[in-house]
Write a protein that holds these residues in place. Sequence first.
Motif, mmCIF file in Angstrom:
data_model
loop_
_atom_site.group_PDB
_atom_site.id
_atom_site.type_symbol
_atom_site.label_atom_id
_atom_site.label_comp_id
_atom_site.label_asym_id
_atom_site.label_seq_id
_atom_site.Cartn_x
_atom_site.Cartn_y
_atom_site.Cartn_z
ATOM 1 N N ALA A 207 0.972 -1.270 -0.074
ATOM 2 C CA ALA A 207 -0.134 0.212 0.069
ATOM 3 C C ALA A 207 0.656 1.276 0.003
ATOM 4 N N LEU A 208 0.374 2.162 -0.762
ATOM 5 C CA LEU A 208 1.044 3.281 -1.033
ATOM 6 C C LEU A 208 -0.128 4.443 -0.583
ATOM 7 N N VAL A 209 0.432 4.972 0.683
ATOM 8 C CA VAL A 209 -0.767 5.850 1.277
ATOM 9 C C VAL A 209 -0.078 7.249 1.167
ATOM 10 N N GLY A 210 -0.987 8.334 0.586
ATOM 11 C CA GLY A 210 -0.573 9.807 0.573
ATOM 12 C C GLY A 210 -1.272 10.412 -0.607
ATOM 13 N N ARG A 211 -1.167 11.746 -0.548
ATOM 14 C CA ARG A 211 -2.070 12.294 -1.642
ATOM 15 C C ARG A 211 -1.241 11.930 -2.961
ATOM 16 N N LEU A 212 -2.254 12.130 -4.087
ATOM 17 C CA LEU A 212 -1.518 11.629 -5.326
ATOM 18 C C LEU A 212 -0.973 13.012 -5.957
ATOM 19 N N GLU A 213 0.326 13.266 -5.668
ATOM 20 C CA GLU A 213 1.277 14.376 -6.066
ATOM 21 C C GLU A 213 2.529 13.637 -6.350
ATOM 22 N N ALA A 214 2.500 12.971 -7.604
ATOM 23 C CA ALA A 214 3.798 12.254 -7.834
ATOM 24 C C ALA A 214 5.149 12.896 -7.723
ATOM 25 N N GLY A 215 5.324 14.148 -8.074
ATOM 26 C CA GLY A 215 6.534 14.827 -7.815
ATOM 27 C C GLY A 215 7.042 14.817 -6.482
ATOM 28 N N ILE A 216 6.193 14.659 -5.439
ATOM 29 C CA ILE A 216 6.580 14.673 -4.293
ATOM 30 C C ILE A 216 6.693 13.290 -3.796
ATOM 31 N N LYS A 217 5.550 12.509 -3.906
ATOM 32 C CA LYS A 217 5.391 11.142 -3.277
ATOM 33 C C LYS A 217 6.041 10.105 -3.848
ATOM 34 N N GLY A 218 6.280 10.326 -5.375
ATOM 35 C CA GLY A 218 7.213 9.311 -5.953
ATOM 36 C C GLY A 218 6.331 8.125 -6.403
ATOM 37 N N HIS A 219 5.161 8.183 -6.758
ATOM 38 C CA HIS A 219 4.307 6.976 -7.441
ATOM 39 C C HIS A 219 5.050 6.590 -8.686
ATOM 40 N N ASP A 220 5.346 7.619 -9.419
ATOM 41 C CA ASP A 220 6.081 7.282 -10.594
ATOM 42 C C ASP A 220 7.344 6.408 -10.471
ATOM 43 N N VAL A 221 7.866 6.677 -9.546
ATOM 44 C CA VAL A 221 9.082 5.656 -9.302
ATOM 45 C C VAL A 221 8.802 4.395 -9.076
ATOM 46 N N LEU A 222 7.745 4.254 -8.104
ATOM 47 C CA LEU A 222 7.511 2.895 -7.746
ATOM 48 C C LEU A 222 6.906 2.098 -9.077
ATOM 49 N N PHE A 223 5.956 2.838 -9.779
ATOM 50 C CA PHE A 223 5.471 2.320 -10.952
ATOM 51 C C PHE A 223 6.286 1.647 -11.952
ATOM 52 N N GLU A 224 7.526 2.484 -12.260
ATOM 53 C CA GLU A 224 8.612 2.090 -13.076
ATOM 54 C C GLU A 224 9.429 0.875 -12.713
ATOM 55 N N ILE A 225 9.657 0.845 -11.422
ATOM 56 C CA ILE A 225 10.203 -0.238 -10.715
ATOM 57 C C ILE A 225 9.375 -1.681 -10.842
ATOM 58 N N LEU A 226 8.044 -1.435 -10.553
ATOM 59 C CA LEU A 226 7.288 -2.455 -10.770
ATOM 60 C C LEU A 226 6.920 -2.973 -12.283
ATOM 61 N N VAL A 241 -3.685 4.633 -2.018
ATOM 62 C CA VAL A 241 -4.610 5.053 -1.203
ATOM 63 C C VAL A 241 -4.373 6.586 -1.099
ATOM 64 N N GLY A 242 -5.452 7.492 -1.438
ATOM 65 C CA GLY A 242 -5.259 8.993 -1.111
ATOM 66 C C GLY A 242 -6.068 9.347 -2.770
ATOM 67 N N ASP A 243 -6.099 10.826 -2.579
ATOM 68 C CA ASP A 243 -6.485 11.486 -3.562
ATOM 69 C C ASP A 243 -5.609 12.439 -4.043
ATOM 70 N N GLY A 244 -5.746 13.384 -5.284
ATOM 71 C CA GLY A 244 -4.793 14.332 -5.367
ATOM 72 C C GLY A 244 -5.130 14.756 -7.101
ATOM 73 N N PRO A 245 -4.208 15.774 -7.533
ATOM 74 C CA PRO A 245 -4.276 16.223 -8.838
ATOM 75 C C PRO A 245 -3.600 15.351 -9.834
ATOM 76 N N ASP A 246 -2.812 14.281 -9.292
ATOM 77 C CA ASP A 246 -1.862 13.398 -10.542
ATOM 78 C C ASP A 246 -2.896 11.979 -10.838
ATOM 79 N N ARG A 247 -4.123 11.959 -10.269
ATOM 80 C CA ARG A 247 -4.760 10.478 -10.387
ATOM 81 C C ARG A 247 -4.762 10.469 -11.733
ATOM 82 N N ALA A 248 -5.171 11.013 -12.936
ATOM 83 C CA ALA A 248 -5.214 10.643 -14.231
ATOM 84 C C ALA A 248 -4.044 10.226 -14.885
ATOM 85 N N TYR A 249 -2.857 10.990 -14.389
ATOM 86 C CA TYR A 249 -1.628 10.910 -15.113
ATOM 87 C C TYR A 249 -1.284 9.297 -14.237
ATOM 88 N N LEU A 250 -1.447 8.914 -13.207
ATOM 89 C CA LEU A 250 -0.816 7.773 -12.688
ATOM 90 C C LEU A 250 -1.690 6.683 -12.982
#
Length: 314
Positions: A207-226, A241-250
């Motif tokens: 689980a990655l819990v936090g607002r969907l702001e990839a530039g800070i939270k690094g969702h993109d890094v995790l997706f690239e690895i996986l 888990v979470g909401d934020g401006p980058d949901r469509a991008y992620l």
Amino acid sequence: MAQPIKLAIISTMGGSPWGGSEELWAATAKHAIASGTTVVLSVYRWPAVPPRIAELQSLGAELLQRMNPNQLSPVKRALNRIIAHIASPFDRLFRRNPDVICISEGKIYESLTLRGLVPRIFTAAIPYIVVCHGNNEVRIPHEQLRKSAIRFFRSAHRVIFVSQRNIAIAERQLATALSNAQVLQNPLNLSDTSLVPWPAAQEFCMALVGRLEAGIKGHDVLFEILGSPAWKNRQWLVRVVGDGPDRAYLESLAHYYGIAGRVAFTGYVGDVRSIWASSHLMVMPSRSEALPIALVEAMACGRPAVATDVGGIS
């Protein structure tokens, strides 16, 4: 009879309606109201008032909402900047004549970007406290910002950080000691701190819990690895888990890396323990952090964590 103290709380967070950085000032406001303090809140306007703010209103806090430039078109944003030179969005707050101002910065130095705020505080000579959360370790403020920040922080009654590491980062960025800096940790929002039983499901779930702001939270890094061959051949699921401006991008990025069927976007989940009832591991690939509440909550629930060595995580 002495008049009650009037506390004004200003939140600078405009990326999403609510986040971990808001919990500290919300807890402060609730405690202040209970002790008889008059509380005025200045926050950005959202389509719906966040539940925690609605709760504070029900307890007696006055809510003053500001226009959120992140929700405006470029033309309206330009008009808003012009209007701000004529009438500050903080005029209503200062007409309340607060005795103390608490400014909660979701990202450090944000106060200095809010038109009409800092000069008005200096002119009114109102004691103020700054609460600093996120900070980018690789950021070097330009000289004008650095000098303005030094004056702003040194003039504050207190500058609160949520980790000792973030004080060190700020002092390095500003090349100056902040003798009025203090650490105050974020509150833990768990009424039940007993360990959550290990999930019965056999498939490994992160689980990655936090607002969907990839530039800070690094969702993109995790997706690239996986999305790499080494991880695609393993059995796993990820709950974002979470909401934020980058949901469509992620969501698009998950499709790009071919992992969309194994990534679930849950939105905001209020029951923290329910997250860990079905998840085995906390992942936090953040590029910058203060001291993330989500990480502390996961560990309190008995889940191990894999996190980047940044900010208060260090």
